[in-house]
Structures are given as structure tokens and as C-alpha cells.
Design a protein around this motif. Structure first.
Motif, PDB file in Angstrom:
ATOM      1  N   ARG A   1       0.827  -1.210   0.000  1.00  0.00           N
ATOM      2  CA  ARG A   1       0.000   0.000   0.000  1.00  0.00           C
ATOM      3  C   ARG A   1       0.859   1.258   0.000  1.00  0.00           C
ATOM      4  O   ARG A   1       0.590   2.218  -0.729  1.00  0.00           O
TER       5      ARG A   1
ATOM      6  N   CYS B   1      -3.486   1.461  -6.829  1.00  0.00           N
ATOM      7  CA  CYS B   1      -3.551   1.951  -5.451  1.00  0.00           C
ATOM      8  C   CYS B   1      -4.773   1.410  -4.710  1.00  0.00           C
ATOM      9  O   CYS B   1      -4.776   1.351  -3.473  1.00  0.00           O
ATOM     10  N   PHE B   2      -5.801   1.023  -5.456  1.00  0.00           N
ATOM     11  CA  PHE B   2      -7.054   0.608  -4.831  1.00  0.00           C
ATOM     12  C   PHE B   2      -7.262  -0.911  -4.855  1.00  0.00           C
ATOM     13  O   PHE B   2      -8.227  -1.404  -4.272  1.00  0.00           O
TER      14      PHE B   2
ATOM     15  N   LEU C   1     -13.850  -3.889  -2.692  1.00  0.00           N
ATOM     16  CA  LEU C   1     -13.520  -2.473  -2.528  1.00  0.00           C
ATOM     17  C   LEU C   1     -14.649  -1.756  -1.807  1.00  0.00           C
ATOM     18  O   LEU C   1     -15.830  -2.040  -2.028  1.00  0.00           O
ATOM     19  N   SER C   2     -14.287  -0.811  -0.970  1.00  0.00           N
ATOM     20  CA  SER C   2     -15.299  -0.014  -0.294  1.00  0.00           C
ATOM     21  C   SER C   2     -16.084   0.800  -1.316  1.00  0.00           C
ATOM     22  O   SER C   2     -15.640   1.004  -2.458  1.00  0.00           O
TER      23      SER C   2
ATOM     24  N   SER D   1     -14.051   3.692  -2.591  1.00  0.00           N
ATOM     25  CA  SER D   1     -13.018   3.287  -3.560  1.00  0.00           C
ATOM     26  C   SER D   1     -13.639   2.962  -4.910  1.00  0.00           C
ATOM     27  O   SER D   1     -13.097   3.334  -5.961  1.00  0.00           O
TER      28      SER D   1
ATOM     29  N   VAL E   1     -12.716   4.862  -8.391  1.00  0.00           N
ATOM     30  CA  VAL E   1     -12.233   4.106  -9.558  1.00  0.00           C
ATOM     31  C   VAL E   1     -13.191   4.277 -10.733  1.00  0.00           C
ATOM     32  O   VAL E   1     -12.759   4.452 -11.885  1.00  0.00           O
TER      33      VAL E   1
END
Length: 443
Positions: free
Chosen positions: A89, A125-126, A295-296, A299, A303
Motif C-alpha cells: 500500500r 492503489c485501490f 472495494l469499499s 473506492s 475508480v
């Protein structure tokens, strides 16, 4: 729509993402250390007075100088950390920031794959790319996970599709269709004369022009279908390796090839690259684990918005007056890859507003030969005018800055590009509007 949404969140083996992380980090390390080894950093970011940052990114000029050796060495080390999945991360966010700085600091040696690297960095990054075959797992910082959501693969397929779709559409212009540019491309290629004679034969450069259109237009659909997938991969290998050998375009051919892992069934990728990895069984996933690896919402929104921007950004050229082939406005960030030869020169005349005295500006004392040759794009012409105006202002002199600029597209005769009566030092820049001081296309 519900079934599509459900399929997007379907758990699949995460081998494609894991091997892509490894390839991505390795290629990024090659890019970073290669820039040092080949002298690219020295010629573009050290032995220069200025670097033509992307507009509004002038604050990056403080990085220019010998410190860029350390900058790229650090970026190479961080790339290796991404490859190994070490503190992933932190390392991928740091790599994104470092590469963003390297990308935005200069335009003299612009390449489309520099932008693609930045785009993929942002996505990465995600994404949970360090959940297998990583030092983070080995050292206990994260738990080993064998799956990811289907939408992870779709993100990369979507992005590479954008590259090829816009790359295909851009080729439908006369100088590509009649082979003018492909001929010029191979005439300027650094290849043995015995091959150059064949490559500049009409049958060859015309064939390459249309094969280029066919490849860009069909490669993604052919990779998506199981029956044609392997043939498409073979064609992709031949295409990209040929370009790598003949055109010397850095890591891009290999970077483009790395996306193929997302088109194959995840189990095939696991069997090929991770023979010891346990077979993924969807029935072993608990609802809590599934939730943790999804993913939240924030996020996903970030994206999704970023992906939408990637879709619409290349369209801006259709809302800006003029032919982008001539004006060069909206050329960057639009996947207009290796489409034209642009040459010419620009001289600057400085006029003292108080005395009316006019003189030519000695540009050779400020720019390298390569930078001078790039003064054919409107943004760089404008930026140089701003630099000159500021230089005189720092000496207490208020001046107007005029440009005598001539441009040739695909080796046509030089034509005046800029209205030489316009004071470019007093002009504002707008990314999304046509510069009315650019003259009409002469052809």
C-alpha cells in the motif's frame, strides 16, 4: 443489469492481478533504472535550464538538477518493492506520486506509455494485488487470499480497450491510410540498411498501415473470445516485439503484452505462473471475507469516476476548433500514438513596451537542441513566451513576446503556425479551448 452487477462481484482466482503486479513492478523498475543508465535523466532533467512542465505544474521545476538521479533511483527501488509486494500500500502510493512528478515535470520526451503507467498506478492503489506471492503475506502484514472480484479484471480490460479503440479511430486520416506516415516512420528508424530498404518499399509500409488498423481494432475482441484468444496473443507478441526491435519504444510493447493475463481464465494463469498455489474454491469464502476483499463504496466510486474520465478525456478534441493534426491541441492524453511527424522551429522577438525596441531572443542559451525542436506544439510555444516575459520582468523590463513559428506535418513544406502579431506573453492558456493565435491549417 442485475446479472451484470452480480457477475462483476463474483469471486474469481486472483492470479491475474498478482502476476500483473509482479510484471508491472518489474517493468517500472526497468523504466526507472533504464532512464538512468541510458542518460535519459541526464539529458532531460539534469543538463537543462527548464523542462517544459505540464501547464500549471511549474512548481515541479525545483526538482530539476542532479537530485533527479536520486529521484529515479528511489523510484526504481519502490518499483521493486511493488513487484515483491513489500509494504504494498505504501510502495504503490509512493510510486504513483513519484511517477506523477516525473510525468508532469517534462514534455520534451513525451510518450503515451508514460501516461498509461500513471493511469495504471492509480488503479493499482485501490486493488488488493499483494494478497498472494508477496512479502506482505510472508511477513504477516496481510492475510493470504486466493480470490478477487471479477470487476478487477474488467478494470484493466476496459482501460486497455480505450487505448486500442482511440488508437484505431485516430488512424483514419489520409496520411495514415495512404502510408505516408508509416513510410516516414521506417525511414527514420534505427535499423540496418538492408531492412530499411524493404521496410520503405511501398508494399510494406502500406501493409503495415492497414495491419496497424486491423490490429488495434480487433485485438481486444479477439482476446475476449476463447476460440481466438491464443491466436490473438500470438499476433500481439509478433506485433509488439516487431515494434520493440524496429522502433525502440522502451517498455511499452512489453507493458501492453502484460494486460493479456486479464483476458485468460484465472485458473489458466494460476496453472502457468503459480503451480503451487491452492485451487480456488468459491464455497470456502465466508460472507465476512468476501466483504473484506471487496472495494469499499468510496473506492469503487473513485475508480468508476476515474474510468469515466479516461473514456471522455480523449473526446475533448472533437469540441475544440481545428484539426488536431495541425493544432496539436488535445493531442496528448488521447491515445494518438505514433501518428505523425511534426517538425519546425520557433524564434522569439522581444519588444520593450516602453521604448519600442525589438530584438530576437537568444534561445540557444536557454534550451537544448532537442527542446528547440519541440517548439512546434502550442503549449510549449506559449510556455517559452511566458518564460521569456518573466525573465525580463525579473530584470525590471516590461516586454511583449512575439513568435515566428513554422511547422511541417509529415514533411510537408513549412507553414507559419502562430500569428506573429500576437503578444504571447500577454495571452492566457485554456486547456479546453482553441488558441485563436494558431493559424488555419494550410493543407
Amino acid at each position: 443489469m442485475n446479472s451484470m452487477w452480480k457477475k462483476a462481484f463474483q469471486p474469481i482466482d486472483n492470479s491475474p492481478l498478482v502476476i500483473f503486479r509482479i510484471l508491472f513492478g518489474f517493468l517500472f523498475a526497468c523504466e526507472s533504472f533504464g532512464a538512468l543508465a541510458t542518460g535519459w535523466v541526464k539529458s532531460n532533467l539534469v543538463d537543462v535550464n527548464l523542462t517544459f512542465s505540464h501547464i500549471y505544474m511549474d512548481f515541479l521545476q525545483v526538482l530539476v538538477g542532479p537530485q533527479m538521479y536520486v529521484y529515479f533511483a528511489l523510484m526504481g527501488c519502490v518499483s521493486v518493492a511493488v513487484m515483491l509486494g513489500y509494504r504494498y500500500r505504501l510502495s504503490i502510493v509512493l510510486l504513483t506520486i513519484l511517477w506523477a512528478g516525473a510525468y508532469f515535470i517534462q514534455k520534451t520526451s513525451y510518450n503515451n506509455h508514460y501516461y498509461m503507467l500513471l493511469v495504471i498506478c492509480f488503479y493499482m492503489c485501490f486493488l488488493p494485488a499483494n494478497k498472494y506471492a508477496s512479502l506482505d503475506v510472508k511477513q504477516g502484514r496481510v492475510s493470504q487470499v486466493l480470490f478477487m472480484n471479477q470487476y478487477v479484471s474488467w478494470i484493466f480490460i476496459f482501460q486497455v480497450s480505450i487505448l486500442y479503440i482511440f488508437g484505431t479511430v485516430a488512424k483514419f486520416y489520409p496520411d495514415w491510410l495512404d502510408g505516408t506516415f508509416t513510410k516516414l516512420m521506417y525511414e527514420g528508424a534505427n535499423i540496418p540498411s538492408v531492412f530499411k530498404e524493404m521496410f520503405t518499399a511501398k508494399w510494406f509500409y502500406i501493409s503495415i498501415a492497414y495491419l496497424g488498423i486491423l490490429f488495434d481494432g480487433l485485438i481486444v475482441p479477439l482476446l475476449l473470445f476463447k476460440r481466438t484468444r491464443t491466436w490473438a496473443l500470438v499476433a500481439s507478441l509478433i506485433f509488439h516485439l516487431f515494434n520493440s526491435i524496429t522502433l525502440h519504444i522502451g517498455i511499452f510493447p512489453y507493458f501492453a503484452l502484460s494486460f493479456a493475463v486479464f483476458f485468460y481464465e484465472p485458473e489458466q494463469i494460476r496453472a502457468l505462473f503459480f503451480k503451487k498455489k491452492p485451487v480456488f474454491d468459491i464455497s470456502t469464502i465466508s460472507s465476512q471475507q468476501f466483504k473484506e476483499e471487496t472495494l469499499s463504496k468510496i473506492s469503487l466510486i473513485i475508480v468508476s469516476v476515474f474510468a469515466f474520465v479516461q473514456l471522455v478525456l480523449p473526446l475533448r478534441m472533437h469540441f475544440i476548433e481545428g484539426d488536431v493534426l495541425w493544432t496539436d491541441e488535445a493531442h496528448r492524453l488521447s491515445w494518438r500514438m505514433m501518428l505523425r511527424s511534426r517538425a519546425g522551429y520557433t524564434n522569439y522577438i522581444v519588444e520593450n513596451k516602453k521604448t519600442g525596441e525589438r530584438r530576437y531572443y537568444d534561445i540557444e542559451n536557454v534550451l537544448t537542441k532537442k527542446q528547440e525542436a519541440r517548439l512546434t506544439s502550442p503549449d510549449m510555444i506559449w510556455q517559452m513566451a511566458q518564460y521569456i516575459k518573466k525573465e525580463y520582468a525579473d530584470r525590471g523590463e516590461d516586454v511583449a513576446v512575439y513568435a515566428e513559428s513554422y511547422v511541417s506535418i509529415n514533411r510537408r513544406d513549412l507553414s507559419r503556425f502562430v500569428d506573429h502579431k500576437v503578444d504571447l506573453g500577454n495571452v492566457k492558456w485554456d486547456y479546453f479551448k482553441h488558441c485563436d493565435w494558431i493559424l488555419e491549417k494550410p493543407f
